[in-house]
Design an enzyme around this catalytic site. Structure first.
Site, PDB file in Angstrom:
ATOM      1  CG  ASP A  11      -2.013   1.013   1.156  1.00  0.00           C
ATOM      2  OD1 ASP A  11      -2.310   1.482   0.037  1.00  0.00           O
ATOM      3  OD2 ASP A  11      -2.599   1.340   2.197  1.00  0.00           O
ATOM      4  CD1 TRP A  16       7.284   6.931  -2.332  1.00  0.00           C
ATOM      5  CD2 TRP A  16       6.905   7.119  -4.531  1.00  0.00           C
ATOM      6  NE1 TRP A  16       8.511   7.046  -2.946  1.00  0.00           N
ATOM      7  CE2 TRP A  16       8.298   7.163  -4.302  1.00  0.00           C
ATOM      8  CE3 TRP A  16       6.440   7.212  -5.840  1.00  0.00           C
ATOM      9  CZ2 TRP A  16       9.221   7.298  -5.340  1.00  0.00           C
ATOM     10  CZ3 TRP A  16       7.353   7.353  -6.874  1.00  0.00           C
ATOM     11  CH2 TRP A  16       8.720   7.397  -6.610  1.00  0.00           C
ATOM     12  CG  ASN A  59      -7.580  -2.160  -6.416  1.00  0.00           C
ATOM     13  OD1 ASN A  59      -6.564  -2.838  -6.332  1.00  0.00           O
ATOM     14  ND2 ASN A  59      -7.969  -1.366  -5.420  1.00  0.00           N
ATOM     15  NE  ARG A  62      -7.249   1.971  -6.346  1.00  0.00           N
ATOM     16  CZ  ARG A  62      -6.039   1.666  -5.876  1.00  0.00           C
ATOM     17  NH1 ARG A  62      -4.997   1.632  -6.684  1.00  0.00           N
ATOM     18  NH2 ARG A  62      -5.892   1.410  -4.584  1.00  0.00           N
ATOM     19  NE  ARG A 181      -8.410   0.304   4.826  1.00  0.00           N
ATOM     20  CZ  ARG A 181      -8.158   1.616   4.962  1.00  0.00           C
ATOM     21  NH1 ARG A 181      -8.186   2.174   6.164  1.00  0.00           N
ATOM     22  NH2 ARG A 181      -7.873   2.360   3.911  1.00  0.00           N
ATOM     23  CB  SER A 183      -7.710  -4.071   2.327  1.00  0.00           C
ATOM     24  OG  SER A 183      -7.511  -2.824   2.952  1.00  0.00           O
ATOM     25  CD  GLU A 194       2.371 -13.312  15.623  1.00  0.00           C
ATOM     26  OE1 GLU A 194       2.405 -12.168  16.129  1.00  0.00           O
ATOM     27  OE2 GLU A 194       1.790 -14.278  16.160  1.00  0.00           O
TER      28      GLU A 194
END
Length: 227
Positions: A11, A16, A59, A62, A181, A183, A194
């Protein structure tokens, strides 16, 4: 417990790009390049399975321009980088609903999997048009249809219908980008994983950051619900 299966939610590509005054496509491009670096490093750590979330079933919401650029990156990867996977002895699997893609891209998925089928060092699984809830629902429907004569379905019979049936459960899930989260990613397979969250955006996530996450994993005491 040995780290056998690492999953990553990659993510932060769009943020970025904005942070660096670049177009969204550039963020996805840098993210794709970073995946190659990180995948190679995961193999060097001796981890047998790496699964990454590249394109979720959500997605599609988008913009068409962004979807077009993401699909273009997939095509470029399948055309130009599969031989490097073979050279690195990394096997490729694609999971998710492929039927939403054009036949050319579906054929490229199949060809890449066949080309890397003999590789044994590590398995790289890329989730494309994938959703954990959808996968569980389809697997449950398949198990009911296949084993309804038994009256009761065993866990392994249900798991046979999952996209990830060839993979072990996830040991460590890393999510970059600061969100905490899941997702809709590998909901069944991460039941006892973990979780490691970092604010680092995916294009900036380095092999040193990967090593830090792995070190953190080995510092934990995994009890699987026991004492």
């Amino acid at each position: 417990m040995a780290l056998k299966h690492l999953a990553i939610i990659m993510d932060g590509n769009r943020r970025w790009a904005r942070r660096n005054a670049l177009k969204v496509f550039a963020g996805h491009d840098y993210g794709a390049q970073n995946l190659k670096t990180i995948a190679r490093s995961v193999a060097e750590h001796g981890i047998q399975n790496l699964t990454v979330f590249a394109f979720s079933s959500e997605n599609w919401k988008r913009s068409q321009a962004e979807i077009f650029s993401l699909l273009g990156l997939m095509r470029d990867f399948l055309q130009n980088d599969v031989q490097q996977l073979v050279n690195d002895d990394i096997r490729l699997f694609i999971i998710g609903d492929r039927t939403a893609f054009d036949q050319g891209l579906q054929d490229a998925f199949n060809q890449a999997e066949q080309q890397t089928a003999a590789c044994t060092r590590m398995t790289l699984t890329i989730a494309i048009n994938y959703g954990g809830r959808q996968d569980i629902l389809i697997a449950a429907q398949s198990a009911v249809e296949k084993f309804k004569h038994k009256g009761k379905i065993a866990q392994h019979e249900f798991e046979m219908g999952l996209n990830t049936c060839r993979l072990p459960d996830v040991d460590l899930l890393i999510r970059t980008g600061g969100e905490k989260r899941l997702s809709n990613f590998m909901l069944w397979e991460i039941s006892y994983a973990e979780l490691y969250f970092t604010n680092i955006l995916w294009p900036d996530f380095t092999i040193q950051d990967l090593s830090a996450a792995i070190k953190d994993y080995y510092s934990r005491n995994r009890r699987y619900g026991g004492d």
